[in-house]
Design an enzyme around this catalytic site. Structure first.
Site, PDB file in Angstrom:
ATOM      1  NE  ARG A 141       0.066   1.404   3.348  1.00  0.00           N
ATOM      2  CZ  ARG A 141       0.969   2.344   3.440  1.00  0.00           C
ATOM      3  NH1 ARG A 141       2.264   2.035   3.484  1.00  0.00           N
ATOM      4  NH2 ARG A 141       0.652   3.622   3.514  1.00  0.00           N
ATOM      5  N   GLY A 142       0.213   2.412  -0.101  1.00  0.00           N
ATOM      6  CA  GLY A 142       0.973   3.659  -0.278  1.00  0.00           C
ATOM      7  C   GLY A 142       1.015   3.933  -1.781  1.00  0.00           C
ATOM      8  CB  ALA A 143       0.082   6.912  -3.763  1.00  0.00           C
ATOM      9  NE  ARG A 183      -6.223   0.844  -1.658  1.00  0.00           N
ATOM     10  CZ  ARG A 183      -5.600   1.491  -0.673  1.00  0.00           C
ATOM     11  NH1 ARG A 183      -4.291   1.403  -0.545  1.00  0.00           N
ATOM     12  NH2 ARG A 183      -6.294   2.230   0.175  1.00  0.00           N
ATOM     13  CG  ASP A 185      -3.285   8.198  -1.378  1.00  0.00           C
ATOM     14  OD1 ASP A 185      -3.209   8.807  -0.297  1.00  0.00           O
ATOM     15  OD2 ASP A 185      -2.830   7.051  -1.554  1.00  0.00           O
ATOM     16  CG  ASN A 241      -2.709  11.740   2.565  1.00  0.00           C
ATOM     17  OD1 ASN A 241      -2.068  10.937   1.897  1.00  0.00           O
ATOM     18  ND2 ASN A 241      -2.439  11.944   3.845  1.00  0.00           N
ATOM     19  CE  LYS A 242      -5.281   5.594   4.355  1.00  0.00           C
ATOM     20  NZ  LYS A 242      -6.222   4.557   3.834  1.00  0.00           N
TER      21      LYS A 242
END
Ligand code: MRU
Length: 368
Positions: free
Chosen positions: A61-63, A105, A257, A267-268
């Site tokens: 995970r993580g863009a 995603r 993201d 973002n998150k």
């Protein structure tokens, strides 16, 4: 892009989220981040379904990291075809698998972007050389995926250098979610800024928000900061205002993201509330992200697709039901922070400050 990567080799290895061993046919592996920090397990992903599932369940995970996983995922897809299949027969099947992977995603644009980059090379090579086989396409895809991987390392390093200029010894930085080495191919974006500043000898400390609902901040960011030797205090997401009211926080640093043309930033989930609180307390909030996280086709944040995830991520805790049965749940994984709440967007091409259509456009006209 050129510059020397800076992360200590042992830490870089420990926190490397994704890689590809050998030539095509070769092996795509990921570090299963869903088990960190308790367990360190490397998974081999040998089918498109396995790559899709790993991205969807946040094992990787993580863009930028999901971009790299998706890029290598195209190699896996091409490897799954009969190796002698002609390019003409292989390409439509590969396009279909690439589309499926890109949908794993929806919010982080880096995933679709990286897959597109790899597919563009594959299409170009297939049209130049109709004699190419499926295995040949896999090899072409691997060349591009490796280039994107290497490039992201260098871009993180440059983001780190631009961002580090904003920090001085004694600064206290507040961060949210995870934008460190585990989320990228290199030293990270937001955490890369801290890593470079620390390497320059600046004494820093951090607050890391646990980040609901999957605790990427608690599990991953605090782990990375510990490995980097930066003192960190873990807090829950709801503590931000209390922290700003009681400590002198110098800056908020977060990743991204997807960033719209006007600087609105997805973002998150929780970043938007944090930005509102930071503004109230006069603490500047910076976003750190590579240019591949911008989506200039979207004029503002209203156009950014927001991923909604399963209710169990909220109704359960560590696999145990905590909410009563029958309650409704709203579980968006991201939110959009409006550009006016962002002091600057730190990229490998410089800092867009304040973020606006003009300052962002200017980043894309500089040679990379
Ligand atoms: O849902 P995740 O864990 O993939 O979300 C990650 C983030 O929100 C990060 O802050 C973001 O991808 C920044 S990338 C370094």
């Amino acid at each position: 892009v050129s510059s020397e990567p800076s992360l200590d080799v042992k830490i870089a290895d420990l926190l490397n989220p994704v890689g590809f061993d050998g030539d095509a046919p070769g092996r795509l592996w990921i570090l299963d981040q869903s088990l960190l920090p308790g367990e360190r397990k490397i998974l081999t992903l040998d089918s498109v379904e396995a790559v899709h599932a790993a991205i969807h369940r946040l094992a990787v995970r993580g863009a930028p990291a999901i971009g790299i996983a998706g890029a290598y995922g195209v190699v896996v897809a091409a490897q799954s075809l009969p190796p002698d299949l002609t390019a003409a027969a292989a390409l439509p099947r590969l396009e279909e698998m690439a589309r499926r992977l890109a949908a794993a995603r929806p919010t982080a644009v880096n995933l679709a972007w990286a897959i597109d980059e790899v597919m563009a090379r594959v299409r170009a090579r297939a049209s130049e050389n109709p004699g190419l086989t499926a295995l040949g396409l896999a090899r072409e895809a691997l060349v591009k995926a490796r280039e994107l991987d290497e490039n992201n390392k260098l871009r993180c390093e440059r983001i780190g250098r631009f961002g580090a200029e904003l920090l001085k010894s004694g600064d206290v930085v507040y961060t949210h979610c995870n934008a460190g080495p585990l989320a990228t191919a290199g030293i990270g974006t937001a955490l890369g800024v801290l890593a470079v500043a620390a390497r320059q000898g600046k004494r820093l400390s951090a607050f890391a928000a646990e980040t609901r609902p999957l605790l990427q901040g608690a599990r991953l960011t605090s782990y990375e900061l510990r490995e980097l030797g930066i003192p960190v205090r873990l807090v829950t997401d709801g503590m931000a205002a209390h922290v700003f009211a009681n400590f002198s926080v110098s800056a908020v640093l977060v990743g991204a993201d997807r960033i719209a043309a006007n600087g609105d930033t997805a973002n998150k989930i929780g970043t938007h509330s944090l930005a509102v609180v930071a503004q109230h307390y006069g603490v500047p909030l910076y976003v750190a992200a590579p240019l591949s996280t911008f989506d200039l086709s979207i004029p503002d944040g209203k156009g950014i697709p927001i991923e909604e995830r399963v209710p169990e991520e909220i109704t359960e805790f560590a696999g145990r039901r905590v909410a009563p049965h029958g309650v409704g749940v709203f579980n968006p994984a991201f939110d959009v922070t409006p550009a006016p709440l962002i002091r600057g967007i730190i990229t490998e091409a410089g800092i867009a400050s304040p973020p606006s259509r003009e300052t962002i456009r200017a980043l894309f006209t500089k040679p990379s």
